[in-house]
Design a protein around this motif. Structure first.
Motif, PDB file in Angstrom:
ATOM      1  N   VAL A   1      41.107  21.411  63.871  1.00  0.00           N
ATOM      2  CA  VAL A   1      40.644  22.641  64.512  1.00  0.00           C
ATOM      3  C   VAL A   1      39.405  22.328  65.336  1.00  0.00           C
ATOM      4  O   VAL A   1      38.449  21.719  64.847  1.00  0.00           O
ATOM      5  CB  VAL A   1      40.330  23.745  63.478  1.00  0.00           C
ATOM      6  N   SER A   2      39.430  22.766  66.589  1.00  0.00           N
ATOM      7  CA  SER A   2      38.324  22.518  67.513  1.00  0.00           C
ATOM      8  C   SER A   2      37.771  23.837  68.016  1.00  0.00           C
ATOM      9  O   SER A   2      38.512  24.810  68.196  1.00  0.00           O
ATOM     10  CB  SER A   2      38.807  21.667  68.695  1.00  0.00           C
ATOM     11  N   GLY A   3      36.444  23.883  68.241  1.00  0.00           N
ATOM     12  CA  GLY A   3      35.843  25.104  68.769  1.00  0.00           C
ATOM     13  C   GLY A   3      34.384  25.216  68.383  1.00  0.00           C
ATOM     14  O   GLY A   3      33.734  24.219  68.064  1.00  0.00           O
ATOM     15  N   SER A   4      33.875  26.435  68.428  1.00  0.00           N
ATOM     16  CA  SER A   4      32.463  26.653  68.102  1.00  0.00           C
ATOM     17  C   SER A   4      32.353  27.207  66.688  1.00  0.00           C
ATOM     18  O   SER A   4      32.472  26.473  65.721  1.00  0.00           O
ATOM     19  CB  SER A   4      31.824  27.581  69.135  1.00  0.00           C
ATOM     20  N   VAL A   5      32.142  28.515  66.544  1.00  0.00           N
ATOM     21  CA  VAL A   5      32.045  29.107  65.212  1.00  0.00           C
ATOM     22  C   VAL A   5      33.431  29.568  64.768  1.00  0.00           C
ATOM     23  O   VAL A   5      34.239  30.016  65.573  1.00  0.00           O
ATOM     24  CB  VAL A   5      31.059  30.296  65.176  1.00  0.00           C
ATOM     25  N   LEU A   6      33.680  29.445  63.477  1.00  0.00           N
ATOM     26  CA  LEU A   6      34.918  29.969  62.894  1.00  0.00           C
ATOM     27  C   LEU A   6      34.536  30.756  61.647  1.00  0.00           C
ATOM     28  O   LEU A   6      34.134  30.177  60.630  1.00  0.00           O
ATOM     29  CB  LEU A   6      35.878  28.840  62.533  1.00  0.00           C
TER      30      LEU A   6
ATOM     31  N   GLU B   1      50.034  29.484  55.045  1.00  0.00           N
ATOM     32  CA  GLU B   1      51.193  30.307  54.685  1.00  0.00           C
ATOM     33  C   GLU B   1      52.488  29.713  55.227  1.00  0.00           C
ATOM     34  O   GLU B   1      53.545  29.768  54.579  1.00  0.00           O
ATOM     35  CB  GLU B   1      51.007  31.731  55.232  1.00  0.00           C
ATOM     36  N   PHE B   2      52.416  29.117  56.416  1.00  0.00           N
ATOM     37  CA  PHE B   2      53.622  28.586  57.055  1.00  0.00           C
ATOM     38  C   PHE B   2      53.744  27.070  56.928  1.00  0.00           C
ATOM     39  O   PHE B   2      54.425  26.421  57.729  1.00  0.00           O
ATOM     40  CB  PHE B   2      53.652  29.011  58.525  1.00  0.00           C
ATOM     41  N   GLY B   3      53.079  26.503  55.926  1.00  0.00           N
ATOM     42  CA  GLY B   3      53.294  25.098  55.616  1.00  0.00           C
ATOM     43  C   GLY B   3      52.390  24.130  56.350  1.00  0.00           C
ATOM     44  O   GLY B   3      52.676  22.927  56.388  1.00  0.00           O
ATOM     45  N   GLY B   4      51.300  24.620  56.905  1.00  0.00           N
ATOM     46  CA  GLY B   4      50.343  23.742  57.567  1.00  0.00           C
ATOM     47  C   GLY B   4      49.106  23.538  56.718  1.00  0.00           C
ATOM     48  O   GLY B   4      48.908  24.190  55.691  1.00  0.00           O
ATOM     49  N   VAL B   5      48.269  22.615  57.125  1.00  0.00           N
ATOM     50  CA  VAL B   5      46.992  22.389  56.452  1.00  0.00           C
ATOM     51  C   VAL B   5      45.994  21.878  57.490  1.00  0.00           C
ATOM     52  O   VAL B   5      46.322  21.048  58.338  1.00  0.00           O
ATOM     53  CB  VAL B   5      47.142  21.393  55.280  1.00  0.00           C
ATOM     54  N   VAL B   6      44.775  22.409  57.453  1.00  0.00           N
ATOM     55  CA  VAL B   6      43.704  21.946  58.342  1.00  0.00           C
ATOM     56  C   VAL B   6      42.967  20.834  57.620  1.00  0.00           C
ATOM     57  O   VAL B   6      42.371  21.067  56.563  1.00  0.00           O
ATOM     58  CB  VAL B   6      42.744  23.091  58.707  1.00  0.00           C
ATOM     59  N   ILE B   7      43.011  19.631  58.172  1.00  0.00           N
ATOM     60  CA  ILE B   7      42.397  18.498  57.463  1.00  0.00           C
ATOM     61  C   ILE B   7      41.168  17.942  58.186  1.00  0.00           C
ATOM     62  O   ILE B   7      40.467  17.087  57.642  1.00  0.00           O
ATOM     63  CB  ILE B   7      43.431  17.373  57.214  1.00  0.00           C
ATOM     64  N   SER B   8      40.900  18.432  59.404  1.00  0.00           N
ATOM     65  CA  SER B   8      39.703  17.959  60.109  1.00  0.00           C
ATOM     66  C   SER B   8      39.280  18.988  61.149  1.00  0.00           C
ATOM     67  O   SER B   8      40.037  19.890  61.508  1.00  0.00           O
ATOM     68  CB  SER B   8      39.953  16.592  60.779  1.00  0.00           C
ATOM     69  N   ASP B   9      38.034  18.856  61.628  1.00  0.00           N
ATOM     70  CA  ASP B   9      37.514  19.797  62.626  1.00  0.00           C
ATOM     71  C   ASP B   9      36.329  19.180  63.351  1.00  0.00           C
ATOM     72  O   ASP B   9      35.790  18.148  62.930  1.00  0.00           O
ATOM     73  CB  ASP B   9      37.076  21.115  61.953  1.00  0.00           C
ATOM     74  N   ASP B  10      35.938  19.816  64.435  1.00  0.00           N
ATOM     75  CA  ASP B  10      34.674  19.488  65.111  1.00  0.00           C
ATOM     76  C   ASP B  10      33.920  20.784  65.387  1.00  0.00           C
ATOM     77  O   ASP B  10      33.290  20.949  66.434  1.00  0.00           O
ATOM     78  CB  ASP B  10      34.930  18.722  66.417  1.00  0.00           C
ATOM     79  N   LEU B  11      33.955  21.707  64.438  1.00  0.00           N
ATOM     80  CA  LEU B  11      33.377  23.037  64.617  1.00  0.00           C
ATOM     81  C   LEU B  11      31.864  23.028  64.484  1.00  0.00           C
ATOM     82  O   LEU B  11      31.284  22.200  63.776  1.00  0.00           O
ATOM     83  CB  LEU B  11      33.963  23.998  63.575  1.00  0.00           C
ATOM     84  N   CYS B  12      31.255  24.012  65.140  1.00  0.00           N
ATOM     85  CA  CYS B  12      29.829  24.263  64.969  1.00  0.00           C
ATOM     86  C   CYS B  12      29.552  24.716  63.531  1.00  0.00           C
ATOM     87  O   CYS B  12      28.490  24.435  62.969  1.00  0.00           O
ATOM     88  CB  CYS B  12      29.411  25.355  65.957  1.00  0.00           C
ATOM     89  N   THR B  13      30.510  25.415  62.932  1.00  0.00           N
ATOM     90  CA  THR B  13      30.432  25.801  61.522  1.00  0.00           C
ATOM     91  C   THR B  13      31.269  24.843  60.679  1.00  0.00           C
ATOM     92  O   THR B  13      31.936  25.242  59.723  1.00  0.00           O
ATOM     93  CB  THR B  13      30.936  27.252  61.328  1.00  0.00           C
TER      94      THR B  13
ATOM     95  N   PHE C   1      42.797  25.053  68.984  1.00  0.00           N
ATOM     96  CA  PHE C   1      41.512  25.414  69.576  1.00  0.00           C
ATOM     97  C   PHE C   1      41.232  26.886  69.262  1.00  0.00           C
ATOM     98  O   PHE C   1      42.041  27.749  69.593  1.00  0.00           O
ATOM     99  CB  PHE C   1      41.522  25.228  71.094  1.00  0.00           C
ATOM    100  N   VAL C   2      40.107  27.143  68.611  1.00  0.00           N
ATOM    101  CA  VAL C   2      39.653  28.523  68.395  1.00  0.00           C
ATOM    102  C   VAL C   2      38.462  28.732  69.320  1.00  0.00           C
ATOM    103  O   VAL C   2      37.354  28.273  69.050  1.00  0.00           O
ATOM    104  CB  VAL C   2      39.265  28.776  66.928  1.00  0.00           C
ATOM    105  N   MET C   3      38.725  29.404  70.449  1.00  0.00           N
ATOM    106  CA  MET C   3      37.724  29.503  71.508  1.00  0.00           C
ATOM    107  C   MET C   3      37.065  30.881  71.497  1.00  0.00           C
ATOM    108  O   MET C   3      37.736  31.902  71.649  1.00  0.00           O
ATOM    109  CB  MET C   3      38.393  29.270  72.873  1.00  0.00           C
ATOM    110  N   GLU C   4      35.749  30.869  71.298  1.00  0.00           N
ATOM    111  CA  GLU C   4      35.003  32.128  71.306  1.00  0.00           C
ATOM    112  C   GLU C   4      34.931  32.648  72.746  1.00  0.00           C
ATOM    113  O   GLU C   4      34.492  31.943  73.657  1.00  0.00           O
ATOM    114  CB  GLU C   4      33.595  31.913  70.743  1.00  0.00           C
ATOM    115  N   LYS C   5      35.384  33.871  72.938  1.00  0.00           N
ATOM    116  CA  LYS C   5      35.415  34.475  74.268  1.00  0.00           C
ATOM    117  C   LYS C   5      34.013  34.483  74.880  1.00  0.00           C
ATOM    118  O   LYS C   5      33.040  34.838  74.219  1.00  0.00           O
ATOM    119  CB  LYS C   5      35.960  35.904  74.156  1.00  0.00           C
ATOM    120  N   TYR C   6      33.905  34.084  76.144  1.00  0.00           N
ATOM    121  CA  TYR C   6      32.663  34.051  76.921  1.00  0.00           C
ATOM    122  C   TYR C   6      31.689  32.954  76.468  1.00  0.00           C
ATOM    123  O   TYR C   6      30.528  32.971  76.879  1.00  0.00           O
ATOM    124  CB  TYR C   6      31.943  35.411  76.899  1.00  0.00           C
TER     125      TYR C   6
END
Length: 378
Positions: A237-242, A253-265, A321-326
């Protein structure tokens, strides 16, 4: 903590802990950014709380700031204007973008009470002149904290705070590596709740929580029988705050797993420690100069390399990518980064957020479809 994360409950817990801190003679200061040297505040007996905004509707801030400024800034201002941050004794606002610089002026005009500091750090952080400026600004910040709160910060107190923060960062990194290695032993939601707690709770309490989580995970690993299960689709998962952890719930729920990130949080907060020997102020400054960079800093190649390495080392199947609007720094960075990842034959999904994602059923459909596409390409 666990499945069914409720951000309002989390905020209430954060405030409760802050008031307990104050009842024991401490002070509380809010801040907005990973580039704020929290060790200096901690050494002065101050609990520093990262402002994560709110998913509530904006009711006061839009009269003071444009609606095309990111929700993180507007929500924090809204909370301040409504008196929801009155338990805080001050605020530190970094000059990371035009919106943050504007926020400082609005905060100063409308809530000119308590400690208020603009942390005016350089954008080019790898140049000698910029590093000198950063050292000078951190030194000035320390003196301003001392003068305002009437507390001389001693070297041994700074060294102790460095150890406290390093322990917390090391535990967060251990948790991160544990769930990468032992898929499914800790849910993504639990892991990111732990990071949010570290951002907003006393570090000592956060570290105790992390030790318990890691011990429990290791116990599960030791007791776990070798049972072949359907392999999960692994995501970065990539982005700023989550803060809207429903995204992670739906992925799982659908069989995925988040195993890494570069988030601000996420990793950008805890990946790098402070050197524990030598001059503590110099060590603190060096850490914030050399840490995993944010898109608001330049050069940014190190962050991109970190993402590419995380994808390769974690056998990642897709990037969300979880992109914070603006959020201008991240949105400017997004097209090139997305292209580079797709050139690695890794599919991507872009999700727009304003601290929360509207249309949960639509979100579920998009994530389910993306997981099916990724599975079809394996």
């Amino acid at each position: 903590m666990g499945k069914g994360f409720d951000f309002r409950e989390f905020k209430a817990k954060q405030e409760k802990l802050a008031l307990e801190w104050k009842s024991n003679g401490g002070k509380v200061v809010g801040h907005y950014c990973n580039y704020v040297p929290e060790e200096i505040l901690h050494a002065a007996g101050i609990l520093s709380i990262r402002l994560l905004g709110t998913t509530d509707n904006i009711t006061h801030a839009d009269a003071h700031i444009q609606s095309f400024v990111c929700k993180l800034i507007r929500a924090g201002l809204d909370m301040g204007l409504k008196g929801e941050l009155d338990y805080m004794d001050g605020m530190v606002i970094p000059n990371t973008c035009d919106g943050m610089r504007l926020l400082f002026e609005i905060w100063k005009k409308n809530m000119d009470k308590g400690f208020l500091r603009l942390l005016d750090l350089p954008i080019l952080i790898r140049q000698g002149l910029s590093q000198d400026r950063m050292r000078n600004d951190f030194g000035l910040f320390k003196r301003q904290v001392e003068e305002y709160f009437g507390k001389l910060i001693l070297e041994e107190e700074l060294s102790n705070s460095i150890r406290v923060y390093n322990e917390n960062r090391t535990l967060l990194k251990e948790l991160y590596n544990l769930r990468r290695k032992e898929e499914g032993i800790i849910s993504s939601v639990e892991a990111y709740e732990a990071v949010l707690a570290s951002l907003t709770w006393p570090k000592e309490l956060s570290s105790e929580l992390l030790k318990s989580m890691i011990a429990e995970a290791n116990k599960k690993i030791a007791e776990r029988k070798e049972v072949k299960s359907k392999p999960k689709v692994r995501f970065h998962v990539s982005g700023s705050v989550l803060t809207d952890l429903r995204i992670l719930e739906i992925v799982e729920e659908f069989g995925g797993v988040v195993i890494s990130d570069d988030l601000c949080t996420g990793t950008r907060y805890y990946w790098d420690n402070v050197e524990e020997t030598g001059d503590p102020m110099k060590a603190i400054t060096n850490r914030y100069i050399e840490k995993l960079p944010c898109p608001c800093k330049s050069p940014n190649d190190e962050r991109h390399d970190f993402i590419f390495d995380s994808i390769r080392q974690g056998d990642v199947h897709g990037v969300i990518f979880v992109m914070e609007k603006y959020c201008d720094p991240h949105l400017f960075d997004y097209p090139l980064l997305r292209k580079q990842i797709m050139d690695m034959n890794i599919p991507t999904l872009g999700i727009e957020s304003e601290l929360g994602v509207s249309g949960q059923e639509q979100l579920r459909t998009r994530i389910q479809t993306f997981i099916n596409v990724v599975q079809g390409g394996q």
